[in-house]
Design a protein around this motif. Structure first.
Motif, PDB file in Angstrom:
ATOM      1  N   ARG A  46       0.839  -1.198   0.000  1.00  0.00           N
ATOM      2  CA  ARG A  46       0.000   0.000   0.000  1.00  0.00           C
ATOM      3  C   ARG A  46       0.874   1.248   0.000  1.00  0.00           C
ATOM      4  N   LYS A  47       1.937   1.185   0.762  1.00  0.00           N
ATOM      5  CA  LYS A  47       2.812   2.340   0.936  1.00  0.00           C
ATOM      6  C   LYS A  47       3.659   2.601  -0.324  1.00  0.00           C
ATOM      7  N   LEU A  48       4.245   1.534  -0.880  1.00  0.00           N
ATOM      8  CA  LEU A  48       5.240   1.723  -1.946  1.00  0.00           C
ATOM      9  C   LEU A  48       4.733   1.378  -3.343  1.00  0.00           C
ATOM     10  N   GLU A  97      16.358   6.273  -2.123  1.00  0.00           N
ATOM     11  CA  GLU A  97      16.835   5.994  -0.778  1.00  0.00           C
ATOM     12  C   GLU A  97      15.683   6.088   0.221  1.00  0.00           C
ATOM     13  N   GLU A  98      14.733   6.982  -0.071  1.00  0.00           N
ATOM     14  CA  GLU A  98      13.577   7.123   0.825  1.00  0.00           C
ATOM     15  C   GLU A  98      12.754   5.824   0.821  1.00  0.00           C
ATOM     16  N   ASP A  99      12.653   5.169  -0.345  1.00  0.00           N
ATOM     17  CA  ASP A  99      11.988   3.860  -0.406  1.00  0.00           C
ATOM     18  C   ASP A  99      12.715   2.840   0.483  1.00  0.00           C
ATOM     19  N   VAL A 100      14.035   2.834   0.400  1.00  0.00           N
ATOM     20  CA  VAL A 100      14.808   1.899   1.232  1.00  0.00           C
ATOM     21  C   VAL A 100      14.510   2.163   2.706  1.00  0.00           C
ATOM     22  N   THR A 126      16.645   1.308  11.425  1.00  0.00           N
ATOM     23  CA  THR A 126      15.616   2.272  11.848  1.00  0.00           C
ATOM     24  C   THR A 126      15.072   3.082  10.687  1.00  0.00           C
ATOM     25  N   GLY A 127      15.689   2.958   9.515  1.00  0.00           N
ATOM     26  CA  GLY A 127      15.298   3.784   8.386  1.00  0.00           C
ATOM     27  C   GLY A 127      16.082   5.087   8.305  1.00  0.00           C
ATOM     28  N   GLU A 128      16.970   5.299   9.244  1.00  0.00           N
ATOM     29  CA  GLU A 128      17.765   6.538   9.218  1.00  0.00           C
ATOM     30  C   GLU A 128      18.891   6.413   8.185  1.00  0.00           C
ATOM     31  N   ILE A 129      19.102   7.509   7.442  1.00  0.00           N
ATOM     32  CA  ILE A 129      20.152   7.518   6.417  1.00  0.00           C
ATOM     33  C   ILE A 129      21.453   8.018   7.042  1.00  0.00           C
ATOM     34  N   VAL A 130      22.549   7.292   6.781  1.00  0.00           N
ATOM     35  CA  VAL A 130      23.837   7.664   7.373  1.00  0.00           C
ATOM     36  C   VAL A 130      24.924   7.694   6.295  1.00  0.00           C
ATOM     37  N   LEU A 167      24.384  -5.285   8.978  1.00  0.00           N
ATOM     38  CA  LEU A 167      24.444  -4.119   9.863  1.00  0.00           C
ATOM     39  C   LEU A 167      23.775  -2.879   9.276  1.00  0.00           C
ATOM     40  N   GLY A 168      23.621  -2.853   7.971  1.00  0.00           N
ATOM     41  CA  GLY A 168      23.009  -1.699   7.324  1.00  0.00           C
ATOM     42  C   GLY A 168      22.886  -1.997   5.842  1.00  0.00           C
ATOM     43  N   VAL A 169      22.137  -1.159   5.141  1.00  0.00           N
ATOM     44  CA  VAL A 169      21.982  -1.336   3.692  1.00  0.00           C
ATOM     45  C   VAL A 169      22.818  -0.282   2.982  1.00  0.00           C
ATOM     46  N   ILE A 170      23.784  -0.722   2.200  1.00  0.00           N
ATOM     47  CA  ILE A 170      24.664   0.199   1.476  1.00  0.00           C
ATOM     48  C   ILE A 170      23.954   0.667   0.206  1.00  0.00           C
ATOM     49  N   THR A 171      23.837   1.981   0.044  1.00  0.00           N
ATOM     50  CA  THR A 171      23.180   2.486  -1.174  1.00  0.00           C
ATOM     51  C   THR A 171      24.181   3.120  -2.138  1.00  0.00           C
ATOM     52  N   GLU A 172      25.227   3.740  -1.598  1.00  0.00           N
ATOM     53  CA  GLU A 172      26.213   4.413  -2.453  1.00  0.00           C
ATOM     54  C   GLU A 172      27.597   4.284  -1.841  1.00  0.00           C
TER      55      GLU A 172
END
Lengths: 476, 476
Positions: free
Chosen positions: A12-14, A48-51, A170-174, A200-205
């Protein structure tokens, strides 16, 4: 099976980037290990917001999330062993090379070979060279700290990562570090993420460091009477402080496989002998000097030496190396494919052990690898439906891993742990070491949503039947 | 002050290696920052088991433990800001170079210069080169991820650490990786420890990677009309994919300080001009080619160029660089000594900003640094007893740090955070990033006994008066 509530909410969200169709779920159910567990949904995030949205929801509803690039991992590190959602970043392919600064800005889905070519067009060089490079993604390379043939001189993926950007559970971008060549401000979370296999986290770039492209290369193949002589030559070369850009070792079984696949012998009259395949690179005068010094060491020890005089001959020499891995399936339909590392002082001991192990267990074992950094691919071949040989293959594997640790080595040099090496992690790391690693995992992913079941939980992969599928990177 | 109970217990347990005398406690109360907090005891452990005992007791009784090498840190990272115990490893000086494998096995107290010489005698090279190298220990270098002048070509301490051995706050002994050139088995705790300033574990031993000693070197000094021209030359050099082993920039204030200290001008007739000091190294033919290409770039842009024709002239050129830091105390009795990093694209902008900042605040600022990796030492000079200039110096510092971040840079390239940079950590890292780092700290040192008060807790060091002591590495 009805769709889990969390997946319905996410859809529903995405919207359409969440695929719950059977085909997508099957395609994302396995990686290069061909061990399959079907996820509830496959998400191809657009931003990245989707991730961030995916992770926030996953964290709230305790849904496992397995991040995936090309899925070329050999250890099962991209197989969704606990189901849940697969986050597919293979379409994230933005790439920019900064010609002045000698850096590349990449999204996680960029293929390693693509980056190498883009860099080379501008006179720069990205040395890490995993054999999956035309398929595998840089995100996957970073998550597993991929290596390749040039590790002895140039290091591995880790040595080229300047900065990472990504998303916490948590959805926070770092961002961990920046596009800078030097950095000492706070804990080095960048290198903690590298090699943590998406737990530990999702690497995007990422920002990757490039080096000037070497101006010249020279390739030579040498054949030896036996493995001990070949590996003593390796030691003599490295002790002379000659660091070839490539120093590949192939034992007689690997050579025999390659010869049987190509129908030609590597050296006429020297069929089935172990070889070293070597490359020097750098300034032309340096390569000339090193060639002379290298041949002074190799010639008295080798049975035969073949220098490549042009591109075509170089290509022919590499063909030998490329064929050997796929050709091994002549020795069995299944492979226990290890990538152990031993110190230079233990290379001969390891090969002597492996040859005896193969004799004693009656299991064919073909070994090749990156001798300059001691990273050997040990391929224990067997027929899955032959219960007896399967048992002996497994016994050989366990004995190998114990021996590697006894020789001061490591259970993996470049593939990582994933699922396949989980039974051996405690051979290498003591209780306190593993407890510290798990404490870090608990601190950064308290709900254990990121790639759960990997690295620390023991899975005996040989008990699970792999899919009969042909992957783009499969040999033959 | 009566001795705390925990210290009495430790003395009973460990005997004479626990020193509670006033002299030892004073000597361990400060580091290169000269900011002093007196500890309860100084421990010189005789064995790893002693270290384990100290940490076990500290953890039980919640006693802060600050690990110390030579104490040459400039940020206060070795000052025991919360009292407790100082663990002094400066006497741990075992060193062995493995000539065949190109690795060094060191205890934490080995001096960096000592290792460089031991390696060089065997034809190997340990490139990291912090200016403290004759005093500072490798344990301290690793804890702070020390850099130096060769970072642009050769990287920093992190790039040479293969394995660490050390002790957790629980007293458990751990090894992170082994004496191997490749490794991918479990989380990379090694790189997490590197640069964590003694807050996550106590490093007792390390295995360091060496590279073949370059066969030749060439040094040149060039003088420029202004800083912009000098830094544009840096960009032209690096964009041409020429990576000098050293590429030092000194602004006109730094040059003026050096000239005033030596009583000679760097270039007769060109007094007080910014300079670049450059070194090329490698195969003699490569150095010859690169020299030609470098001079083609530098000569049209420089006012004057001085090549070193022999060892003596090389030494004379380095003298300029060495004098400048100490000579700065002609501009004030106190220094806010920063080591910021900016990307290549921002180097000119940074220097333009610094010159304007100095003019506007009336505070002398001398800047020099490692231009190949963008790591600049910005020295804001003031007189501590002049309240007005002290206030303006502090204002300049805050403005500098904000600007560095705005330019895409980092607040520290090689000194680390310690106490001195704690007020600026949140400029660089967002809330989620710092929370993740603190979660790691909490996971690995739940009682916060290891070097508490560093990195994350804000200390405004300029409010504390430094000791009037002369340290062995102080200039002039």
């Amino acid at each position: 099976m009805s769709e889990p509530a969390a997946t319905r909410t996410l859809k529903r969200k995405l919207g359409s980037c969440v695929d719950t169709g059977a085909e997508a779920r099957h395609a994302a159910s396995f990686d290069g290990s061909k061990l399959a567990w079907t996820p509830d949904a496959v998400i191809q995030p657009r931003s990245e917001e989707d991730v961030a949205t995916v992770l926030r929801h996953a964290n709230r509803h305790r849904v496992p999330v397995t991040t995936r690039g090309a899925g070329s991992s050999l250890t099962g590190s991209a197989s969704p062993v606990r189901g849940g959602w697969v986050l597919d970043l293979s379409g994230w392919r933005k790439l920019r090379v900064d010609r002045a600064a000698g850096m590349a800005y990449v999204q996680s889905g960029v293929r390693t070979g693509e980056l190498q070519r883009a860099a080379a067009r501008r006179g720069w060089f990205y040395p890490p060279d995993p054999s999956s490079k035309e398929f595998g993604t840089l995100g996957g390379n970073i998550a597993c700290n991929a290596g390749g043939m040039r590790g002895g001189k140039y290091g591995v993926t880790r040595d080229y990562v300047l900065a990472l950007r990504g998303v916490l559970p948590t959805g926070e971008i770092v961002s961990w570090s920046r596009d800078l060549r030097k950095y000492a401000a706070g804990y080095n979370m960048r290198d903690l993420w590298i090699g943590s296999e998406g737990t530990l986290g999702v690497i995007t770039e990422a920002v990757l460091r490039l080096i000037p492209l070497p101006a010249s290369r020279w390739t030579v193949l040498a054949s030896f009477a036996n493995e001990t002589l070949a590996l003593r030559t390796v030691k003599a070369i490295l002790s002379a402080r000659l660091i070839p850009s490539i120093l590949e070792f192939l034992d007689r079984e690997s050579v025999a496989c390659a010869e049987s696949a190509t129908g030609e012998s590597v050296f006429p009259g020297q069929a089935g002998r172990p070889v070293l395949l070597m490359e020097l690179d750098g300034h032309p005068a340096a390569v000339r000097d090193e060639r002379r010094r290298l041949l002074e060491i190799v010639q008295p020890r080798a049975l035969a030496v073949r220098e490549a005089s042009d591109e075509k001959e170089t290509e022919a020499l590499w063909e030998v190396r490329r064929k050997c891995s796929g050709a091994m399936f002549e020795l069995g339909d299944s492979k226990l494919n290890e990538d152990v590392v031993v110190p230079l002082r233990s290379q001969v001991k390891l090969m002597t052990f492996i040859r005896r192990l193969s004799r004693e267990t009656g299991v064919p074992i073909a070994t090749f690898g990156h001798a300059a950094d001691g990273n050997f691919h040990v391929n224990i071949m067997y027929r899955r439906d032959d219960r007896d040989i399967s048992t002996r293959a497994l016994r050989a594997l366990r004995a190998l891993m114990r021996k590697v640790i006894e020789l001061g080595g490591a259970i993996s040099g470049e593939h990582g742990i994933g699922l396949a090496k989980t039974p051996f992690l405690t051979l290498e790391h003591g209780r306190a070491e593993i407890a510290a690693m798990r404490a870090v995992k608990q601190a950064l992913d308290p709900n254990n949503i990121l790639n759960p079941g990997k690295i620390f939980d023991v899975t005996e992969v040989w008990k699970k039947r792999p899919l009969k599928v042909r992957l783009p990177w499969d040999h033959k």
